[in-house]
Design a protein around this motif. Sequence first.
Motif, PDB file in Angstrom:
ATOM      1  N   LEU A  49     -12.981 -10.219 -14.915  1.00 42.60           N
ATOM      2  CA  LEU A  49     -12.108 -11.383 -14.968  1.00 42.60           C
ATOM      3  C   LEU A  49     -10.718 -10.994 -15.444  1.00 42.60           C
ATOM      4  O   LEU A  49     -10.533 -10.005 -16.149  1.00 42.60           O
ATOM      5  N   ASP A  50      -9.746 -11.789 -15.034  1.00 44.48           N
ATOM      6  CA  ASP A  50      -8.342 -11.569 -15.395  1.00 44.48           C
ATOM      7  C   ASP A  50      -7.989 -12.495 -16.547  1.00 44.48           C
ATOM      8  O   ASP A  50      -7.880 -13.709 -16.372  1.00 44.48           O
ATOM      9  N   ARG A  74      -4.737 -14.935 -16.213  1.00 39.79           N
ATOM     10  CA  ARG A  74      -4.534 -15.844 -15.080  1.00 39.79           C
ATOM     11  C   ARG A  74      -5.628 -16.896 -15.012  1.00 39.79           C
ATOM     12  O   ARG A  74      -6.780 -16.625 -15.347  1.00 39.79           O
ATOM     13  N   GLN A 108      -8.930 -16.919 -10.504  1.00 40.43           N
ATOM     14  CA  GLN A 108      -9.785 -15.746 -10.643  1.00 40.43           C
ATOM     15  C   GLN A 108     -10.293 -15.307  -9.272  1.00 40.43           C
ATOM     16  O   GLN A 108     -11.348 -15.719  -8.809  1.00 40.43           O
ATOM     17  N   LEU A 148     -13.664 -13.406  -9.435  1.00 43.39           N
ATOM     18  CA  LEU A 148     -14.791 -14.318  -9.689  1.00 43.39           C
ATOM     19  C   LEU A 148     -15.213 -14.997  -8.389  1.00 43.39           C
ATOM     20  O   LEU A 148     -16.404 -15.057  -8.059  1.00 43.39           O
ATOM     21  N   LEU A 166     -15.131  -9.613 -19.398  1.00 44.29           N
ATOM     22  CA  LEU A 166     -13.726  -9.674 -19.803  1.00 44.29           C
ATOM     23  C   LEU A 166     -13.546  -8.737 -20.977  1.00 44.29           C
ATOM     24  O   LEU A 166     -14.274  -8.822 -21.980  1.00 44.29           O
ATOM     25  N   ILE A 178     -13.638 -21.829 -17.256  1.00 38.87           N
ATOM     26  CA  ILE A 178     -13.245 -21.344 -15.933  1.00 38.87           C
ATOM     27  C   ILE A 178     -14.400 -21.521 -14.944  1.00 38.87           C
ATOM     28  O   ILE A 178     -14.215 -21.994 -13.814  1.00 38.87           O
ATOM     29  N   LYS A 211     -12.873  -6.494  -8.739  1.00 43.42           N
ATOM     30  CA  LYS A 211     -11.702  -6.735  -9.582  1.00 43.42           C
ATOM     31  C   LYS A 211     -10.529  -7.162  -8.718  1.00 43.42           C
ATOM     32  O   LYS A 211     -10.287  -6.592  -7.651  1.00 43.42           O
TER      33      LYS A 211
END
Length: 309
Positions: A11-12, A15, A18, A21, A39, A75, A114
Amino acid sequence: MSCVKKILAVLDGDRQQQKALNRALHLARISGAHVTFMLSIYDFSYEMTTMLAADERNSMRDSLITDRKVWVKDILEDYNTRDIDYDVNILWHNRPFEAIIETAMQGNYDIIVKATHEHEGLAALLFTPTDWHLLRKAPCKVLLVKEHEWPEHGKILAAIHTTGEHEHHRSLNRIVTEAALQFAQCLHSDVHLVNAFPGAPITIAAEIPEFDTTNYRETIQENHKVALAEHAMPFHISPQNQHVREGLPEQVIPELAEELDAELVVLGTIGRTGFSAALLGNTAEHVIESINCDLLAVKPEGFVSPIKL
């Protein structure tokens, strides 16, 4: 045949959108794979708390981890996770790529998913981004996600290096093609092969006026076509899906991917370390900067990550 069984989706943390994701859920839904959403977090202010007692430092770290777990759950509520087998892993680590690779090795994951972003300027040249480390050092397949959708009946482009005389080149070509076919089966897509060949050396043409560059080019091209056809035969990939182009791979691959509107480019990457890797990168790194679709990087048979557990 399932293309993957265990997915590690990175996960970012910076941001809300995602991409990894979303792509991991898509892949899990069509393959039945288990997904770990991970993460890696670290707060450098933690280094300034050495005056605190150990339990106070641990409490601060645990509080940050808990906050991020809540954020990830929030999220996930925006995505359809019904019937998806998944878990969430928040890691405290000051080097994200090491956290990702260590998790991949410990969990024996089949693929790391990713999102990738543009790397611009001198920072991209001298300070290797996390996804570059993953391309070189990850122990499994790495799927770097961009904006392009994964439509059914799309196209997957596998980059083949037919000029390699050694068995490890042939082995990597086989691994790349098999990975492309596995994903094509999952995605109901069509596999294309591409092989780039070099043009006539300018120095030879300049120093030897009678040197026939046209004949040289045609001979080299024909040799590559024959080699690519021989490689494609056991995989039953039709001649119409075999592409031999003149130029450097980092130019040819993105150009053909755009022509085909490919949803995925698959290529082999061999890990590099040291100063030359930081400055020059490799074909995979140049390609990911130039394509507008996802890139799946696979490692040679027997590859061992330089990251130690």
